[in-house]
Design an enzyme around this catalytic site. Structure first.
Site, PDB file in Angstrom:
ATOM      1  N   TYR A 164       0.843  -1.210   0.000  1.00 50.82           N
ATOM      2  CA  TYR A 164       0.000   0.000   0.000  1.00 50.82           C
ATOM      3  C   TYR A 164       0.869   1.248   0.000  1.00 50.82           C
ATOM      4  CZ  TYR A 164       0.872   0.831   5.005  1.00 50.82           C
ATOM      5  OH  TYR A 164       1.455   1.091   6.214  1.00 50.82           O
ATOM      6  N   CYS A 165       0.270   2.341  -0.472  1.00 49.43           N
ATOM      7  CA  CYS A 165       0.925   3.646  -0.455  1.00 49.43           C
ATOM      8  C   CYS A 165      -0.167   4.705  -0.337  1.00 49.43           C
ATOM      9  CB  CYS A 165       1.787   3.848  -1.705  1.00 49.43           C
ATOM     10  SG  CYS A 165       0.853   3.823  -3.246  1.00 49.43           S
ATOM     11  N   THR A 166       0.148   5.968  -0.592  1.00 57.03           N
ATOM     12  CA  THR A 166      -0.818   7.047  -0.361  1.00 57.03           C
ATOM     13  C   THR A 166      -2.035   6.964  -1.279  1.00 57.03           C
ATOM     14  OG1 THR A 166       1.100   8.395   0.142  1.00 57.03           O
ATOM     15  CG2 THR A 166      -1.020   9.540  -0.040  1.00 57.03           C
ATOM     16  N   GLY A 180      -1.945   4.878  -4.354  1.00 57.87           N
ATOM     17  CA  GLY A 180      -1.890   3.680  -5.189  1.00 57.87           C
ATOM     18  C   GLY A 180      -0.831   3.672  -6.272  1.00 57.87           C
ATOM     19  N   ILE A 214      -4.193   4.563   0.626  1.00 56.93           N
ATOM     20  CA  ILE A 214      -4.723   4.875   1.959  1.00 56.93           C
ATOM     21  C   ILE A 214      -5.903   5.847   1.843  1.00 56.93           C
ATOM     22  CG2 ILE A 214      -4.161   5.946   4.185  1.00 56.93           C
ATOM     23  CD1 ILE A 214      -1.130   5.282   3.364  1.00 56.93           C
TER      24      ILE A 214
END
Ligand SMILES: [Zn+2]
Ligand SMILES: [Zn+2]
Length: 327
Positions: free
Chosen positions: A177-179, A181, A206
């Site tokens: 996961y990241c901020t 995508g 997220i």
């Protein structure tokens, strides 16, 4: 009552752009004429942007992107707000839409399986699952998923190197996961290339998880790349994970150092904020010309003489601009 007539859009699209410089011009002009502000990267491999604008302008901007067949599938993460969250518009050409050192990977060819927020929530606590945060230190220190594996990196460029230390996880289910995508598209593609067998990515990152799954089990705040600095995502079981940079007590109050030439983002509790006059260190506090701390730690950027048309080179555009100045 809050007046939220602005929107913040976060998006990316991996799609081949054959005329990036020309397209950059066109895109920049559209933003200027529709009062869209923010940061946009145009590259041969696609688009990546965070922008703010009046709701109606943002709707037009999304239409503008969707109308181009190359970007018709672009998904926008949309937040409402009471003002612009950028003071300027930057539309830049770069070789990659996220600096990754992974230019050879095309997520349209191969990438980790996309999980919508609900599926991510259901899968993340299962056995044999590793939740992998692919973001950098300053981001995951402010907030991350409970039980996530975080990496000691200062930049996403360093991700491939760190993966060498994760060889023992190759047979596990890896959920990245990241901020928003975008990093996961390449990060998960890279894991697959390195022989990881079962790789998933949180689609929309997220931000979307906060909007659609209530942000459950995301601890702390999510670092964002606009004037807000950090946003809340968890409305189900929120928790503070960051610590005051000065005294070490739990605090997720983010400030910019009052010393303009330092300007670092740190968490600082209310009390230390006043005591330090908004400075991250004694050295910064001792700078006589540091900015006046008003308790927020946020400083309006100077926009004197700012010309949103700067960077546009087409003659017609310049002429158009001159016409307006004359008006
Ligand atoms: Zn403190
Ligand atoms: Zn400082």
């Amino acid at each position: 009552m809050e007046n939220k007539n602005f929107q913040i859009l976060l998006y990316y699209c991996y799609a081949k752009i054959d005329n990036p410089e020309e397209y950059r011009e066109q895109h920049h002009l559209f933003c200027v004429e529709n009062n869209i502000r923010g940061r946009i990267i145009i590259s041969d491999e696609g688009l990546n942007g965070t922008v703010s604008g009046l709701t109606e302008d943002c709707i037009n901007y999304m239409k503008f992107i969707h109308a181009d067949p190359r970007f018709s599938k672009t998904e926008f993460k949309i937040d409402s707000y009471d003002s612009h969250t950028f003071t300027k518009i930057h539309v830049r050409y770069k070789p990659e839409i996220v600096h990754s050192a992974l230019r050879h990977l095309d997520p349209n060819v191969r990438t980790g399986k996309h999980l919508d927020p609900e599926s991510f929530r259901n899968l993340k606590d299962q056995e044999d699952v590793v939740i992998l945060d692919v973001r950098s230190n300053y981001e995951h220190e402010l907030g991350h998923f409970k039980n996530a594996l975080t990496l000691d990196i200062d930049n996403f460029r360093d991700f491939p190197d760190k993966v060498k230390e994760l060889g023992h996880l190759k047979k596990k289910k890896v959920l990245t996961y990241c901020t928003g995508g975008i990093k996961c598209e390449k990060a998960s593609a890279f894991l697959l290339e390195q022989g990881f067998e079962d790789v998933y990515q949180l689609h929309g990152g997220i931000i979307k998880y906060g909007m659609e799954a209530g942000g459950e089990d995301f601890e702390g705040k999510c670092y964002v790349f606009d004037n807000r600095i950090a946003v809340d995502v968890n409305t189900i079981n929120p928790k503070v994970v960051s610590k005051c940079h000065i005294c070490g007590t739990g605090s997720d109050r983010m400030i910019n150092c009052a010393n303009q030439s330092c300007n670092v983002h740190v968490a600082m509790c209310e009390e230390c904020g006043w005591k330090m006059e908004g400075s991250c260190s004694i050295e910064c506090k001792d700078i006589p010309e540091k900015r006046h701390y008003d308790g927020t730690g946020y400083y309006q950027k100077h926009t004197n003489g700012y010309n949103p048309y700067k960077g546009l080179v087409r003659k017609t555009t310049k002429d158009k601009f001159l016409d307006r100045v004359i008006e």
